[in-house]
Design an enzyme around this catalytic site. Structure first.
Site, PDB file in Angstrom:
ATOM      1  N   GLU A 212       0.827  -1.211   0.000  1.00 32.69           N
ATOM      2  CA  GLU A 212       0.000   0.000   0.000  1.00 32.69           C
ATOM      3  C   GLU A 212       0.858   1.258   0.000  1.00 32.69           C
ATOM      4  OE1 GLU A 212      -3.031  -0.217  -0.575  1.00 32.69           O
ATOM      5  OE2 GLU A 212      -3.505  -2.305  -0.046  1.00 32.69           O
TER       6      GLU A 212
ATOM      7  N   HIS B  87      -1.420  -5.680   2.086  1.00 32.26           N
ATOM      8  CA  HIS B  87      -2.601  -6.550   2.006  1.00 32.26           C
ATOM      9  C   HIS B  87      -2.201  -7.876   1.346  1.00 32.26           C
ATOM     10  CE1 HIS B  87      -5.851  -3.361   2.635  1.00 32.26           C
ATOM     11  NE2 HIS B  87      -6.286  -4.400   3.319  1.00 32.26           N
TER      12      HIS B  87
ATOM     13  N   CYS C  25      -8.402  -1.758   7.869  1.00 32.08           N
ATOM     14  CA  CYS C  25      -6.979  -1.779   7.474  1.00 32.08           C
ATOM     15  C   CYS C  25      -6.475  -0.380   7.189  1.00 32.08           C
ATOM     16  CB  CYS C  25      -6.770  -2.684   6.260  1.00 32.08           C
ATOM     17  SG  CYS C  25      -6.875  -4.430   6.681  1.00 32.08           S
TER      18      CYS C  25
HETATM   19  N1  PCA Z   1      -8.806  -6.751   6.174  1.00 31.76           N
HETATM   20  C1  PCA Z   1      -9.739  -5.671   6.366  1.00 31.76           C
HETATM   21  C2  PCA Z   1      -9.743  -5.399   7.844  1.00 31.76           C
HETATM   22  C3  PCA Z   1      -9.068  -6.551   8.478  1.00 31.76           C
HETATM   23  C4  PCA Z   1      -8.440  -7.295   7.370  1.00 31.76           C
HETATM   24  O1  PCA Z   1      -7.697  -8.265   7.490  1.00 31.76           O
HETATM   25  C5  PCA Z   1      -9.458  -4.451   5.492  1.00 31.76           C
HETATM   26  O2  PCA Z   1      -8.897  -4.611   4.388  1.00 31.76           O
HETATM   27  O3  PCA Z   1      -9.792  -3.338   5.886  1.00 31.76           O
END
Ligand code: PCA
Length: 228
Positions: free
Chosen positions: A90, A180, A153
């Site tokens: 990200e 992610h 997140c």
């Molecule tokens: N993914 C979510 C919140 C917790 C997770 O593992 C997100 O992408 O916001």
């Protein structure tokens, strides 16, 4: 201390977080992978793995407590992004909570600032392009992502970068960012065969994210790699 002994207390620390399951999933690949690295030494740094609750506010508070407790040189937060097809490194966290599903405490903020009057966004301070290159070189799918979404997140990512502002260890400024990860194969089966990565590849990839971040002070400037 005996000669030849490594003094663990004086080693650099890396805080690596993953999330608890959410949205009806029985598992969260981010925590399953992060927890496998607990205690591992990567490039002279000891990994401290912690799980965060998938709850607005609480997740950020828990993260801040862990940063204060361990004084890490590097913080990498990870989360599940079902449907994405590789490691999403990200680039930026934005100042908004806008949840399309409730979090694990039933909270569902819509169009709310994370920090009223806070900056619109914070950049990751990881060498994002160098990390993408290292992952690809190891045969793992990876890209720079331009949005961490607007759920828990992104919320944690924003809180992380705010917490790290002006923070130093004897190593210099504390760096951090968010990664992610896709579903595991057993989850993907239940989601119309969405893309997935095996757990050992997630672990291998996170190890490389940490090693590359510790070793790279100036990011590579490579073309492309952005799909989201
Ligand atoms: N993914 C979510 C919140 C917790 C997770 O593992 C997100 O992408 O916001």
């Amino acid at each position: 201390m005996r000669k030849g002994c490594i003094d663990l207390r004086r080693m650099r620390r890396v805080l690596l977080t993953g999330f608890e399951p959410f949205g009806g999933e029985p598992i969260n690949p981010s925590w399953l992978a992060a927890s496998r690295l607990e205690g591992e030494v990567i490039a002279d740094a000891t990994v401290i793995a912690r799980q965060l609750p998938c709850v607005f506010g609480d997740a950020m508070a828990a993260l801040r407590r862990e940063i204060d407790a361990h004084d890490p040189a590097l913080v990498i937060c990870t989360g599940q992004a079902g449907g994405r097809d590789g490691f999403s490194i990200e680039r930026v966290a934005i100042d908004v909570d806008d949840a399309s599903i409730p979090d694990n405490a039933g909270k569902q903020p819509i169009d709310e600032p994370i920090v009223r009057g806070g900056p619109v966004g914070y950049w990751s301070t990881l060498p994002i392009k160098a990390v993408v290159a290292a992952l690809r070189e190891a045969g793992l799918p990876a890209h720079v992502s331009q949005t961490a979404g607007t759920f828990v997140c992104n919320h944690v990512f924003y809180g992380l970068m705010r917490a790290l502002e002006g923070r130093h260890t004897s190593d210099g400024p504390v760096r951090g960012g968010f990664v992610h990860v896709p579903y595991l194969p057993e989850q993907a089966e239940r989601h119309a065969n969405a893309p997935s990565l095996a757990l050992h590849d997630l672990v291998r990839g996170l190890r490389l994210v940490i090693a590359t971040s510790l070793a790279t002070s100036t990011d590579a400037h490579l073309i492309g790699g952005a799909t989201h």
